[in-house]
Design an enzyme around this catalytic site. Structure first.
Site, mmCIF file in Angstrom:
data_model
loop_
_atom_site.group_PDB
_atom_site.id
_atom_site.type_symbol
_atom_site.label_atom_id
_atom_site.label_comp_id
_atom_site.label_asym_id
_atom_site.label_seq_id
_atom_site.Cartn_x
_atom_site.Cartn_y
_atom_site.Cartn_z
ATOM 1 N N LYS A 273 -5.883 -1.884 2.838
ATOM 2 C CA LYS A 273 -4.699 -1.872 1.987
ATOM 3 C C LYS A 273 -4.092 -3.279 1.991
ATOM 4 O O LYS A 273 -3.566 -3.722 3.021
ATOM 5 C CB LYS A 273 -3.666 -0.878 2.517
ATOM 6 C CG LYS A 273 -4.130 0.575 2.530
ATOM 7 C CD LYS A 273 -3.093 1.464 3.180
ATOM 8 C CE LYS A 273 -3.470 2.930 3.093
ATOM 9 N NZ LYS A 273 -2.493 3.803 3.805
ATOM 10 N N GLU B 222 0.641 11.347 -4.682
ATOM 11 C CA GLU B 222 -0.600 10.734 -5.148
ATOM 12 C C GLU B 222 -1.317 11.581 -6.188
ATOM 13 O O GLU B 222 -2.494 11.366 -6.486
ATOM 14 C CB GLU B 222 -1.528 10.437 -3.962
ATOM 15 C CG GLU B 222 -0.938 9.393 -3.016
ATOM 16 C CD GLU B 222 -1.925 8.913 -1.975
ATOM 17 O OE1 GLU B 222 -3.106 9.325 -2.017
ATOM 18 O OE2 GLU B 222 -1.519 8.114 -1.124
#
Length: 433
Positions: free
Chosen positions: A344, A210
């Site tokens: 999500k 990330e």
């Protein structure tokens, strides 16, 4: 009514170079495209993506999911009203026949759901965030939406870095700023200070999935201390202008056979109670205002106990525990186990499910945090989703890698050319108002 004219799908690659599904939906001359992300630290209870198996891409191909779109979902949705997102999603869920969407594959289902949403906004002649605010926004958020406070990854471990400390992500939260631009400037200062430290210590500034740095560290406390020092070095006040957050991802070092948390970097094994003590100590020792997945995904007793000890001043954020699921969110709120939920879309499987979780969270005074995945793409839909639904917070990753920056840049674009409400800290969360 604008009827769906055509649905197509194909295999592309995500930010880890793994295959994923991209879908295009056409209606009335407009075309919306959505690309599905994938997680590394996935929760047991989340919607199940479909992979091919076999030797190709070591089994991670998605040609079967693409075929599910082409052969089964497309004939079902072509001719439907593109503006009827709820009806479309419900029809696909019924076609699949499983709660987890495992038959067709959640990556196939979300691909169509997300592409249909983008097509609908184009048919409506509106930017996606404004379409979402108009159609799905909540009371207190106007038709332009609200900019979220970003939660920005700086140091990574766990499954995102594959080495070093077990804790997955250490993040900074710039608060007290009235713009995305201002928040990103603070986070950039802090990240650059960490990078300078790495170079001074002779380390290469390598990044994890990330975009967070993955330096060799002696232990968990050193990561917290490094971030506090970086905030000060950057000229900001820890806990006032910039605070810390952590994604523990505790399920992934929890041994269910022994019911203990194995922390090799500390050379210790913890009972759930003892590990909870450690998490509480972090919140007392550092300007830590958000703790994600501090305990294993099914340790409801431990979550409730920890939430009671930490109180309302720190966000206890459920990801693997809640998996963007309304029923699990309700259970957590009723049990007093969490006061924030990660949202999500690919964990839920459809746009409608993700929207419903945001609405339920806000209705129940729980802070929703719209989130990217570790295997991302340059699709920026979640930026619009966070703004349009007035979620209040977003977790994208670090200020590095194009799949992360595409979403930050979309927030900057919305801020520059739209008129959403500025970022503000949600009442259920952290820091000074």
């Amino acid at each position: 009514m604008s009827r769906i004219d055509d649905v197509t799908a194909w295999e592309v690659l995500d930010s880890r170079g793994n295959p994923t599904v991209r879908v295009a939906v056409e209606s009335g001359g407009e075309r919306g495209v959505f690309t599905v992300p994938a997680g590394a630290s996935t929760g047991t209870h989340e919607a199940v993506e479909r992979r091919d198996g076999g030797d190709r891409y070591r089994g991670r191909g998605v040609t079967d999911a693409v075929a599910a779109v082409t052969d089964e979902i497309a004939p079902l949705v072509e001719g439907r009203d593109v503006f009827d997102q709820r009806g479309l999603d419900a029809a696909i869920e019924e076609l699949d026949g499983t709660r987890s969407l495992s038959r067709l594959g959640a990556n196939a289902v979300l691909g169509v759901s997300g592409a249909a949403l983008r097509t609908a906004s184009a048919c409506a002649g509106q930017p996606l965030y404004r379409y979402l605010a108009t159609e799905y926004g909540v009371d207190g958020t106007d038709e332009e939406g609200r900019l979220p406070v970003p939660m920005i990854n700086v140091i990574s471990g766990g499954l995102h870095a594959r080495g070093g400390i077990e804790i997955q992500d250490f993040l900074v939260i710039p608060h007290g700023r009235d713009s995305i631009r201002g928040c990103l400037e603070v986070a950039w200062d802090v990240r650059q200070a960490v990078r300078d430290w790495l170079l001074d210590e002779g380390h290469r500034p390598l990044v994890a999935d990330e975009g967070g740095f993955a330096p060799p560290l002696d232990g968990i406390d050193e990561a917290f201390e490094l971030l506090v020092d970086a905030i000060e070095t950057a000229g900001h006040v820890p806990g006032e202008e910039c605070s810390l957050a952590v994604d523990v991802a505790a399920t992934h070092f929890y041994d269910s056979a022994t019911e203990r948390y194995e922390i090799e970097s500390l050379g210790r094994s913890f009972t759930p109670e003892a590990f909870g003590d450690l998490v509480v100590r972090w919140t007392e020792a550092f300007p830590l205002v958000s703790v994600e997945d501090p305990l294993a995904e099914d340790d409801w007793t431990g979550w409730r106990r920890l939430r009671g000890r930490i109180g309302d001043g720190v966000q206890v954020l459920g990801d693997d525990l809640l998996v963007t699921d309304v029923d699990r969110l309700d259970r957590a709120v009723d049990a007093g186990a969490a006061n924030a939920v990660l949202v999500k879309p690919n964990q839920a499987g459809t746009v409608t499910r993700a929207v419903d979780v945001v609405h339920r969270a806000l209705d129940r005074d729980v802070a929703p945090v719209v989130s990217a995945r570790s295997g991302e793409t340059c699709d920026a839909t979640i930026a619009d989703l966070a703004v349009g639904l007035g979620a209040g917070q977003i977790k994208i990753g670090s200020l590095a890698r194009s799949e992360r920056l595409a979403k930050y840049n979309r927030l900057l674009e919305i801020e520059r050319f739209g008129d959403p409400e500025p970022p503000s800290v949600s009442a259920a969360a952290f820091g000074p108002e």
